[in-house]
Design a protein around this motif. Structure first.
Motif, PDB file in Angstrom:
ATOM      1  N   GLN A  90       0.846  -1.191   0.000  1.00 52.02           N
ATOM      2  CA  GLN A  90       0.000   0.000   0.000  1.00 52.02           C
ATOM      3  C   GLN A  90       0.878   1.237   0.000  1.00 52.02           C
ATOM      4  O   GLN A  90       2.006   1.227   0.507  1.00 52.02           O
ATOM      5  CB  GLN A  90      -0.939   0.008   1.206  1.00 52.02           C
ATOM      6  N   GLN A 110     -11.315  -2.850  -4.881  1.00 52.85           N
ATOM      7  CA  GLN A 110     -10.228  -3.777  -4.617  1.00 52.85           C
ATOM      8  C   GLN A 110      -9.704  -4.412  -5.892  1.00 52.85           C
ATOM      9  O   GLN A 110     -10.331  -4.363  -6.952  1.00 52.85           O
ATOM     10  CB  GLN A 110     -10.690  -4.888  -3.669  1.00 52.85           C
ATOM     11  N   GLN A 122     -10.087  -5.973 -11.234  1.00 48.72           N
ATOM     12  CA  GLN A 122     -10.260  -4.777 -10.408  1.00 48.72           C
ATOM     13  C   GLN A 122     -11.627  -4.167 -10.697  1.00 48.72           C
ATOM     14  O   GLN A 122     -12.124  -4.220 -11.823  1.00 48.72           O
ATOM     15  CB  GLN A 122      -9.131  -3.759 -10.661  1.00 48.72           C
ATOM     16  N   ARG A 132      -4.251   1.160 -11.477  1.00 49.69           N
ATOM     17  CA  ARG A 132      -4.210   2.607 -11.180  1.00 49.69           C
ATOM     18  C   ARG A 132      -5.033   3.350 -12.207  1.00 49.69           C
ATOM     19  O   ARG A 132      -5.037   2.988 -13.397  1.00 49.69           O
ATOM     20  CB  ARG A 132      -2.763   3.090 -11.224  1.00 49.69           C
ATOM     21  N   GLU A 136      -1.741   6.819  -7.212  1.00 49.10           N
ATOM     22  CA  GLU A 136      -1.671   5.680  -6.299  1.00 49.10           C
ATOM     23  C   GLU A 136      -1.980   4.375  -7.019  1.00 49.10           C
ATOM     24  O   GLU A 136      -2.979   4.257  -7.724  1.00 49.10           O
ATOM     25  CB  GLU A 136      -2.634   5.844  -5.137  1.00 49.10           C
ATOM     26  N   GLN A 137      -1.125   3.403  -6.826  1.00 49.19           N
ATOM     27  CA  GLN A 137      -1.300   2.080  -7.404  1.00 49.19           C
ATOM     28  C   GLN A 137      -1.875   1.153  -6.326  1.00 49.19           C
ATOM     29  O   GLN A 137      -1.366   1.103  -5.221  1.00 49.19           O
ATOM     30  CB  GLN A 137       0.034   1.554  -7.918  1.00 49.19           C
ATOM     31  N   TYR A 138      -2.924   0.421  -6.679  1.00 49.19           N
ATOM     32  CA  TYR A 138      -3.572  -0.504  -5.760  1.00 49.19           C
ATOM     33  C   TYR A 138      -3.119  -1.921  -6.099  1.00 49.19           C
ATOM     34  O   TYR A 138      -3.183  -2.333  -7.251  1.00 49.19           O
ATOM     35  CB  TYR A 138      -5.088  -0.404  -5.867  1.00 49.19           C
TER      36      TYR A 138
END
Lengths: 107, 112
Positions: free
Chosen positions: A45, B3, B25, B94, B100-102
């Motif tokens: 994260q 998610q 995703q 993303r 932000e990369q999930y």
């Protein structure tokens, strides 16, 4: 080639001690840098990014273009900070990660 | 809940037996990526996709294939797995305008 280097595989400190996780990069342009964290048995994260200049969970990181560094710092380490930390450089659509540093905070 | 999911989470297979690891995703992200994580080597990118039908090689693409027929799915295919592909694999996504990369939960693959 754009690279991200984290020279320490393992960093072990005692609770309450200051901690600094090193990250150096090479990039021909204005870098966009991040720190990601992976706690035990959890997914990676985002911890923080250099542009926001914020403090997350007591951690800060300053981009030093002269030294091409983006070290992660915390003045007083806590046991719950124990995790794997990755420095990452954004290149276009890609994220280039360093090798990672395992932080172990002992009681 | 927003998610990234991966299946299976754990897989033990034999050399040469084709396998697919799925990634999905639900955030309508354009960008998806596969990484492998190995001790001392950190996270290395295998393939990435900027959008549907657009894929490109990362740093370690040999022995892997991907496809992006739908926006939400980005499967990783090992046509003929070998023991050096034993690793922990992560999928990530993303949004184009996001930084932000999930990441998914990871798939631990063992090839014997």
């Amino acid at each position: 080639a754009q690279r991200v280097t984290q020279p320490e595989k393992l960093l072990s400190v005692f609770k309450g001690a200051p901690v600094e996780l090193k990250c150096n990069y090479s990039y021909s342009g204005s870098p966009e840098l991040f720190w990601y964290v992976q706690y035990s048995r959890q997914r990676l994260q985002l911890l923080l990014r250099h542009i926001s200049r914020e403090s997350i969970k007591g951690f800060t990181a300053d981009l030093n273009k002269g030294e091409t560094s983006f070290h992660l710092k915390k003045p007083f380490a806590q046991e719950e900070d124990s995790a794997m930390y990755y420095c990452a450089l954004k290149e276009g659509g890609k994220l280039i990660f360093g090798q990672g540093t395992e932080l172990s905070v002992k009681p | 809940e927003a998610q990234v999911t991966q299946n299976p989470r754990y897989l033990i297979t034999v050399t040469g037996k084709k396998l697919t690891v799925t990634c999905s995703q639900n955030m309508n992200h354009e960008y998806m990526s596969w990484y492998r994580q190995d001790p001392g080597l950190g996270l290395r990118q295998i393939y990435y996709s900027m959008n549907v039908e657009v894929t490109d090689k990362g740093d370690v693409p040999e022995g892997y294939k991907v496809s992006r027929k739908e926006k939400r799915n980005f499967p990783l295919i090992l046509e003929s797995p070998s023991p050096n592909q034993t690793s922990l694999y992560f999928c990530a996504s993303r949004g184009t305008a996001s930084y932000e990369q999930y990441f998914g939960p990871g798939t631990r693959l063992t090839v014997t």
